[in-house]
Every structure is written in structure tokens, then in C-alpha cells.
Design a protein around this motif. Structure first.
Motif, PDB file in Angstrom:
ATOM      1  N   THR A  69       0.834  -1.200   0.000  1.00  0.00           N
ATOM      2  CA  THR A  69       0.000   0.000   0.000  1.00  0.00           C
ATOM      3  C   THR A  69       0.870   1.251   0.000  1.00  0.00           C
ATOM      4  N   GLY A  70       0.500   2.231  -0.813  1.00  0.00           N
ATOM      5  CA  GLY A  70       1.231   3.479  -0.887  1.00  0.00           C
ATOM      6  C   GLY A  70       0.597   4.567  -0.047  1.00  0.00           C
ATOM      7  N   LEU A  71       1.423   5.464   0.462  1.00  0.00           N
ATOM      8  CA  LEU A  71       0.910   6.619   1.195  1.00  0.00           C
ATOM      9  C   LEU A  71       0.137   7.541   0.261  1.00  0.00           C
ATOM     10  N   ASN A  72       0.656   7.712  -0.958  1.00  0.00           N
ATOM     11  CA  ASN A  72       0.026   8.572  -1.961  1.00  0.00           C
ATOM     12  C   ASN A  72      -0.730   7.728  -2.981  1.00  0.00           C
ATOM     13  N   PRO A  73      -1.674   8.337  -3.695  1.00  0.00           N
ATOM     14  CA  PRO A  73      -2.272   7.624  -4.831  1.00  0.00           C
ATOM     15  C   PRO A  73      -1.181   7.245  -5.831  1.00  0.00           C
ATOM     16  N   PHE A  74      -1.329   6.097  -6.476  1.00  0.00           N
ATOM     17  CA  PHE A  74      -0.319   5.640  -7.413  1.00  0.00           C
ATOM     18  C   PHE A  74      -0.262   6.550  -8.647  1.00  0.00           C
ATOM     19  N   ASN A  75       0.849   6.451  -9.344  1.00  0.00           N
ATOM     20  CA  ASN A  75       1.111   7.278 -10.526  1.00  0.00           C
ATOM     21  C   ASN A  75       0.108   6.964 -11.643  1.00  0.00           C
ATOM     22  N   TRP A  76      -0.408   7.987 -12.292  1.00  0.00           N
ATOM     23  CA  TRP A  76      -1.448   7.783 -13.310  1.00  0.00           C
ATOM     24  C   TRP A  76      -0.927   7.853 -14.748  1.00  0.00           C
ATOM     25  N   VAL A  77       0.382   8.002 -14.954  1.00  0.00           N
ATOM     26  CA  VAL A  77       0.928   8.141 -16.303  1.00  0.00           C
ATOM     27  C   VAL A  77       1.027   6.765 -16.971  1.00  0.00           C
ATOM     28  N   ASP A  78       0.403   6.633 -18.109  1.00  0.00           N
ATOM     29  CA  ASP A  78       0.389   5.377 -18.873  1.00  0.00           C
ATOM     30  C   ASP A  78       1.521   5.413 -19.901  1.00  0.00           C
ATOM     31  N   TRP A  79       2.593   4.609 -19.650  1.00  0.00           N
ATOM     32  CA  TRP A  79       3.729   4.627 -20.570  1.00  0.00           C
ATOM     33  C   TRP A  79       3.572   3.669 -21.752  1.00  0.00           C
ATOM     34  N   ARG A  80       2.457   2.972 -21.855  1.00  0.00           N
ATOM     35  CA  ARG A  80       2.319   1.966 -22.903  1.00  0.00           C
ATOM     36  C   ARG A  80       2.365   2.526 -24.325  1.00  0.00           C
ATOM     37  N   PRO A  81       1.881   3.755 -24.589  1.00  0.00           N
ATOM     38  CA  PRO A  81       2.079   4.295 -25.947  1.00  0.00           C
ATOM     39  C   PRO A  81       3.554   4.389 -26.333  1.00  0.00           C
ATOM     40  N   LEU A  82       4.429   4.697 -25.368  1.00  0.00           N
ATOM     41  CA  LEU A  82       5.857   4.762 -25.668  1.00  0.00           C
ATOM     42  C   LEU A  82       6.414   3.378 -25.964  1.00  0.00           C
ATOM     43  N   LEU A  83       5.874   2.366 -25.300  1.00  0.00           N
ATOM     44  CA  LEU A  83       6.348   1.004 -25.529  1.00  0.00           C
ATOM     45  C   LEU A  83       5.910   0.484 -26.899  1.00  0.00           C
ATOM     46  N   ARG A  84       4.705   0.866 -27.328  1.00  0.00           N
ATOM     47  CA  ARG A  84       4.266   0.459 -28.671  1.00  0.00           C
ATOM     48  C   ARG A  84       5.184   1.070 -29.739  1.00  0.00           C
ATOM     49  N   ALA A  85       5.586   2.322 -29.526  1.00  0.00           N
ATOM     50  CA  ALA A  85       6.523   2.942 -30.469  1.00  0.00           C
ATOM     51  C   ALA A  85       7.870   2.237 -30.434  1.00  0.00           C
ATOM     52  N   ALA A  86       8.279   1.789 -29.258  1.00  0.00           N
ATOM     53  CA  ALA A  86       9.549   1.067 -29.146  1.00  0.00           C
ATOM     54  C   ALA A  86       9.506  -0.232 -29.945  1.00  0.00           C
ATOM     55  N   VAL A  87       8.382  -0.962 -29.878  1.00  0.00           N
ATOM     56  CA  VAL A  87       8.237  -2.187 -30.667  1.00  0.00           C
ATOM     57  C   VAL A  87       8.334  -1.864 -32.158  1.00  0.00           C
ATOM     58  N   HIS A  88       7.619  -0.841 -32.573  1.00  0.00           N
ATOM     59  CA  HIS A  88       7.637  -0.419 -33.984  1.00  0.00           C
ATOM     60  C   HIS A  88       9.058  -0.070 -34.430  1.00  0.00           C
ATOM     61  N   ASN A  89       9.765   0.694 -33.594  1.00  0.00           N
ATOM     62  CA  ASN A  89      11.110   1.134 -33.959  1.00  0.00           C
ATOM     63  C   ASN A  89      12.099  -0.026 -33.987  1.00  0.00           C
ATOM     64  N   LEU A  90      11.974  -0.943 -33.022  1.00  0.00           N
ATOM     65  CA  LEU A  90      12.866  -2.099 -33.011  1.00  0.00           C
ATOM     66  C   LEU A  90      12.637  -2.968 -34.244  1.00  0.00           C
ATOM     67  N   ASP A  91      11.385  -3.172 -34.591  1.00  0.00           N
ATOM     68  CA  ASP A  91      11.044  -3.965 -35.772  1.00  0.00           C
ATOM     69  C   ASP A  91      11.684  -3.349 -37.024  1.00  0.00           C
ATOM     70  N   ASN A  92      11.510  -2.055 -37.205  1.00  0.00           N
ATOM     71  CA  ASN A  92      12.083  -1.389 -38.383  1.00  0.00           C
ATOM     72  C   ASN A  92      13.602  -1.453 -38.386  1.00  0.00           C
ATOM     73  N   TRP A  93      14.189  -1.364 -37.204  1.00  0.00           N
ATOM     74  CA  TRP A  93      15.649  -1.422 -37.084  1.00  0.00           C
ATOM     75  C   TRP A  93      16.158  -2.799 -37.493  1.00  0.00           C
ATOM     76  N   VAL A  94      15.481  -3.837 -37.007  1.00  0.00           N
ATOM     77  CA  VAL A  94      15.895  -5.216 -37.282  1.00  0.00           C
ATOM     78  C   VAL A  94      15.660  -5.596 -38.736  1.00  0.00           C
ATOM     79  N   THR A  95      14.488  -5.266 -39.250  1.00  0.00           N
ATOM     80  CA  THR A  95      14.103  -5.773 -40.566  1.00  0.00           C
ATOM     81  C   THR A  95      14.495  -4.863 -41.720  1.00  0.00           C
ATOM     82  N   SER A  96      14.606  -3.551 -41.455  1.00  0.00           N
ATOM     83  CA  SER A  96      14.864  -2.613 -42.554  1.00  0.00           C
ATOM     84  C   SER A  96      16.078  -1.733 -42.340  1.00  0.00           C
ATOM     85  N   GLY A  97      16.720  -1.845 -41.179  1.00  0.00           N
ATOM     86  CA  GLY A  97      17.897  -1.030 -40.914  1.00  0.00           C
ATOM     87  C   GLY A  97      17.598   0.416 -40.613  1.00  0.00           C
TER      88      GLY A  97
END
Length: 654
Positions: A432-460
């Protein structure tokens, strides 16, 4: 091939035949994969205790693992790429942390399916809880000339409430049973905090067993104490066990299943002839698993073929894990563990304190077999005392130049788990936290990371530049230096203790521990992002929730007083401290931060700034165009939440 056969036990349409864009429908395959590995093969010589495992008539070590595959029904519509998600304590994570799905196999927004990936999961952890649906590996126990291998193990726990009985494991995982119940030389210690002195609890005050409603029952998997284990205190029991599973075979399971699916033309391969590239994703414990897999050079199979072309190690910070040691506890997250050992960075450096020279990718570098690697971390890993070690040297003097095949991204102002609404204080684990938990959703950044890694691996196509706190521009700072910023705000209590890693000596062989507890040396330096006047981080990739804020969002939180441990940081969760909505509310509370209405003339004006920020991130490649609407919608929900609270307290008629 190390895979002897794949036993597909069920095959069914995924989500009732739901279709995903141009890829169409998927099918789900579940079953067991069987292996036999050669202990004398150089590709396996770093697997601890493999030589002590029982062997079949051919001199091979046999084991098996649960697996799951999601693949396009029509392979021609797929991407011909394998996406491997390292399960976390037996659980599927990618669908929740990339697709924004809910629990288990929920497809979420279908991101990975729409992109045509064949998705694969495989059990690698031997001690996952006995619960339906969890994927595990089944490995043999090590034995020597005297029988089952015995030795000492340390189990550490920190209760959230007073209790008299504790399982000898982390979070109800399968424990290492005590060799015998007497063990007069077993020890139990307690301390108020990781940095506090240790007190030895007399052996007469505790026992191996369970104490329930005043009744004692001897039990080799539990420890009990009549006076109770106090909330917030840190306990450690060191005892002797005679159970020694060959933990490191989990790496062979992942390596060999993926290699089989990618390269084998055997009739039992459901992906035969389809896979052209493979990517791996691991989050938290699973990201640490991938870091360890790289360190052991097990991204090459027994025929020296590359397993993963690209890897995302998410929210793993600079740590690895007890994934390849005798009596290893893969679930453990304590700092005083082999998980915290040097090296931390991808490129070679020398620790001036120990003289040790090493690098995370040293073995693969020698072989010229480096995959593309993205290291993505939240602020919690920085405040946990280890993420900055991936890009600063061990004496805290300079930034490290990482390899050309590596990018490091800090998701500014985020916590270990992606933030969501409604705001909560309590995890499913009871933490349990003293404060409310963080509300920032980082998943959009992770989807971009998948996209970028894919392009890096497959297309340079090169991904965006690394983005994280740096010493050379003053954005990487000692966390203690930020105390004045937070002390000025009556709504925020700053931590009394900072988490950090220390130099640890477990003996000459880190895979067979001799020194318990370890000899502790000098602390490693800790750096976090510099913050602005609101307390929001300035370094890293700043989502609109940070750059166009409605709150101070932090990667740290404090333990709630009800769970003990005052002044200690919550291990993985962050905080949200909303701004006052109105100027009057701000003045009444003494909050030094400008209110929402002082920052933004209207909801529309606020959302316009959010959208502009999101578009800029997308133009830089840190976010995808398809998520601009996602983050704008989330911003509107947060704005409405704060505004609704103002309406609730307004007098009738206002």
C-alpha cells in the motif's frame, strides 16, 4: 536440435475467431515442449549445475516446459516475425503492457495482432505458484556423489501486517524446503530498513512450521514466531536445503524453443518455414531475465545461430536476477542479491573499487553476435537505485557511451507499472502506498519502441536517439538534492531513506554462493532526473501527462503507515499529487504549485496543448500517430476527474 518434440495439447480459434486488421484471425496453441541438452556442449557450459543433473542413456539432460503460441490462421497474412514475450512469474505480460489489454489473454487494442506477429510464450521459471494458467519449466534437481546437493539459502521478507507464519519463498512461490526441521545453526535476523543494523533473533524464539490459532504444526516450507513478524520490518532466514533444481535450464528452454520455431523444418514445428525474424520482450523480472540471457551469451543456440534479432528489456533497470544460481529464487527482488552484481552497462568498464572489468554484452561482443537492444525504464527504476548504472560509470563521474546497437529510453515521470485510472493506493499483493499511485500510462511509448525495433531489425531504419538523464547536461542528479523542491510542498513527504545497490561479495563463484549474507562493500552512485518547480522530471521522454501536467507525478511513493516501515519508499509504485483545480483551493491548502485554472484557461485549451505535445513526440519517433488520440483521451479523463472533485465540494446553488 535440443528440442526433442513439441506436444500440442490444445488448438483453438483465438477469441472466438476475432479478426485483427489485414492479418485476420488467430489460433491459440497450448502444450508442452520437451528438451534434451548436452552438458558438454560449449553453448551450455555457463548453465550452473548442469553437469550435476541426471542424464539419459545418450548423456543428455532432459526437461520440459509449458508453451503457448498465437499465430495467424493464414500465415501468408502474417508478418513472418516471431514476437516472444518472456512470462513474468508464469504470467503473460505483452498483451497488457503493449496491447493495453486487461488480465491474461485479453487482446486489448490488438496492436501485436494487427502487425501480424506470431506470439510465443514459454515457461522458464521452476518455482511459480501452483495456479491454473501459469507457464512453468520442469527441471531436474542436481545431485553429486553424496546424493542430492545441499547448501545454505537466504529467504528475505517484509510483511505488510503482523503475522506469525511466513512461507519460505517470495509471494507464495514454491519454496526450498528445509533439509531438516531442527537446524540449530539456522539464523533469523531482523532490521528496520535495508540500511539499518541487523539484530539476530534467538533460535529458541522461532521454528520451522506454521502457527495457526495458537496451534503449532511442523512444516519444512514455513517459518513461524509466536511474537509475530512485525509490519515493515525486514527479516532474513538463512537455512540449509537439499533441493537444488537446475534453475539455469530456463534460459535453454527459451533459447531452444525459439530456435526450433525459427529454424527447424521438423513436422512438429507449427511455424516451420514461416519465421524470418524474431523479437523478444521482457518486462520487470522478465526484462532482467533477458539482460541475464545476454550476459550469458545464450542468445546463440547450440549451432551458434542467433535466437533474437532484437530485444526490449523493459523496466529492468540495471539489474539481472537469481536465474542461474544454485538455490536461485527467480522471483526475489531484494537488493542484496546476485541480481545486483556488476556489470550493469552494455559496454566495457572497470569498477575502480573492485578492479573488475566486464560488460553486459562482453561475451556476445567477442563473438560478433550483438542483437539490437532497447532498454526502457520508468522513473521507479531510477529511484530504485539502479537504472542510472546502465548509462553512468560506477564511480558516478561520467556518462557512458553505449554500443551502436543499443538505445536507452527513460519514460519520465512514470512508475514501474503503467498508470491507470481510477487512482488507487493498494496493489494486489497488499502493498500500500501513502500517496495515490502514478497515473501516467507509458504503454504508448512502448508500442513505439516495438515499432522502432522492428524497423531497425528488418529494414535497418535507426530508432530515435537515446533519451535519459545525463551528467554532462546536469539532468542526472543525486536524489537527495531534490529534497528542497518537495519539502516546500505540504502535500508531499520526501523519503527518509534512498534505495541503492552496493558492491556485494558472495564468494569466487556467483552461481554457487559461499558467503551468506554477502560481504557488503561501497555503495554504487544513484542518479535520478532533475525536476522542475512542480517536481516533475525534465529528462527522458516526457509524455503530455508530464510535459502538460495536471499533477506532480513521481516514480516513488512511501509505504503507508498501516504497513509499517515509515519513511521507506514503496518498492515499485510511484505517486500522483494532483494540482489544486482552482486558485482559491490552492491558496487555502498552501500548495505552492499553480492550480489547473491558473495554468489552462479552459479544458479545450489544455487538450490542445496535450495534442501538440503528442504530435511532437510522434514526429520524433517516440510515439506513434495512432496513439495521439489515445493520450489526448486519457488527458481529458484526468482533467474531468479533477474538475469533478471540485464540483463535489461546492455548496448547493453554486
Amino acid at each position: 536440435m535440443a528440442v526433442t518434440y513439441i506436444d500440442i495439447q490444445s488448438r483453438a480459434p483465438y477469441q472466438g475467431g476475432m479478426t485483427f486488421g489485414d492479418t485476420g484471425a488467430y489460433e491459440q496453441l497450448d502444450g508442452t515442449v520437451h528438451f534434451a541438452v548436452d552438458p558438454s556442449d560449449p553453448a551450455n557450459n555457463l548453465i550452473s549445475d548442469l553437469a550435476l543433473a541426471p542424464k539419459n542413456g545418450d548423456g543428455l539432460v532432459e526437461f520440459s516446459a509449458d508453451f503457448r503460441i498465437l499465430k495467424p490462421v493464414d500465415p501468408s497474412k502474417g508478418s513472418h516475425k516471431l514476437f516472444f514475450d518472456v512470462v513474468n512469474r508464469g504470467n503473460v505480460l505483452s498483451l497488457g503492457r503493449i496491447n493495453s489489454g486487461s488480465e491474461g489473454m485479453d487482446p486489448g487494442n490488438g496492436f501485436l495482432m494487427r502487425r501480424g506477429y506470431t506470439q510465443v510464450w514459454c515457461g522458464w521459471q521452476h518455482d511459480v505458484p501452483q495456479k491454473p494458467g501459469l507457464l512453468k519449466v520442469n527441471v531436474p534437481n542436481a545431485s553429486d556423489a553424496n546424493g542430492p546437493v545441499t547448501g545454505r539459502i537466504a529467504v528475505t521478507f517484509q510483511p505488510n501486517a503482523l503475522k506469525t507464519t511466513q512461507m519460505l519463498s517470495d509471494r507464495d512461490h514454491q519454496p526450498y524446503s528445509v533439509k531438516d526441521l531442527d537446524q540449530p545453526y539456522a539464523t533469523l535476523t531482523v532490521k528496520d530498513h535495508d540500511t539499518r543494523p541487523v539484530t539476530v533473533i534467538p533460535r529458541s524464539e522461532w521454528s520451522f512450521g506454521r502457527l495457526e490459532e495458537g496451534t503449532f504444526t511442523a512444516d519444512s516450507n514455513h517459518i513461524c514466531m509466536a511474537s509475530g513478524f512485525e509490519a515493515g520490518k525486514v527479516y532474513q532466514c538463512i537455512y540449509t536445503t537439499a533441493v537444488a533444481p537446475v534453475v539455469g535450464l530456463g534460459f535453454a528452454a527459451v533459447r531452444d524453443l525459439v530456435s526450433h520455431l525459427r529454424y527447424s523444418t521438423a513436422p512438429d514445428n507449427p511455424c516451420a518455414g514461416d519465421i524470418q525474424h524474431s523479437l523478444a520482450f521482457g518486462s520487470s523480472q522478465s526484462g532482467r531475465f533477458l539482460r541475464q540471457m545476454l550476459y550469458l551469451a545464450m542468445n546463440q543456440d547450440e549451432e551458434d545461430r542467433t535466437v533474437f534479432d532484437g530485444i526490449i528489456a523493459n523496466i529492468a533497470g540495471g539489474r539481472r536476477g537469481e536465474f542461474n544460481q544454485r538455490f536461485g529464487q527467480p522471483s526475489s527482488t531484494i537488493e542484496a542479491s546476485t541480481a545486483s552484481l556488476f556489470p550493469f552497462a552494455d559496454t566495457e568498464q572497470t569498477d575502480p573499487e573492485t578492479g573488475q572489468t566486464d560488460a553486459l554484452l562482453a561475451r556476445l561482443q567477442v563473438r560478433g553476435k550483438l542483437p539490437k537492444l532497447l532498454l526502457t525504464n520508468s522513473s521507479s527504476e531510477y529511484w530504485g537505485g539502479h537504472a542510472s548504472l546502465t548509462h553512468t560509470d560506477t564511480d558516478g563521474e561520467r556518462d557512458i557511451t553505449h554500443s551502436d546497437n543499443v538505445r536507452i529510453y527513460h519514460f519520465a515521470g512514470t512508475q514501474h507499472q503503467a498508470g491507470t485510472l481510477p487512482l488507487g493506493h493498494v496493489q494486489a499483493t497488499g502493498n500500500t502506498g501513502l500517496n495515490p499511485f502514478n497515473w501516467v500510462d507509458w504503454r504508448p511509448l512502448l508500442r513505439a519502441a516495438v515499432h522502432n525495433l522492428d524497423n531497425w531489425v528488418t529494414s535497418g531504419v535507426l530508432p530515435p536517439d537515446s533519451k535519459h538523464p545525463r551528467l554532462d547536461d546536469g539532468t542526472a542528479v543525486d536524489p537527495e538534492s531534490l529534497r528542497p523542491v518537495f519539502d516546500d510542498n505540504p502535500k508531499i513527504e520526501f523519503p527518509a531513506y534512498m534505495r541503492h545497490l552496493s558492491r556485494l561479495d558472495f564468494g569466487p563463484d556467483d552461481s554457487v554462493i559461499e558467503k551468506l549474507p554477502p560481504v557488503t562493500g561501497k555503495d554504487y552512485p544513484v542518479f535520478v532526473s532533475k525536476v522542475d518547480q512542480d517536481g516533475n522530471e525534465v529528462a527522458g521522454i516526457r509524455l503530455p501527462a508530464v510535459a502538460v501536467p495536471l499533477a506532480t507525478v513521481m516514480g516513488w511513493n512511501l509505504r503507508h503507515p498501516d504497513t509499517g516501515g515509515p519513511g521507506q519508499t514503496h518498492r515499485i509504485m510511484g505517486s500522483t499529487i494532483p494540482f489544486a483545480f482552482t486558485q482559491q483551493e490552492r491558496e487555502d491548502s498552501g500548495d505552492p504549485r499553480p492550480s489547473v485554472e491558473e495554468r489552462y484557461p479552459s479544458r479545450q485549451a489544455y487538450l490542445q496543448q496535450v495534442e501538440e505535445c503528442a504530435k511532437e513526440l510522434a514526429s520524433q519517433g517516440y510515439m506513434l500517430d495512432e496513439d495521439i488520440h489515445t493520450v489526448t483521451l486519457q488527458a481529458g479523463e484526468r482533467y474531468d476527474l479533477l474538475e469533478s472533485k471540485v464540483r463535489q465540494v461546492q455548496p448547493a446553488g453554486d
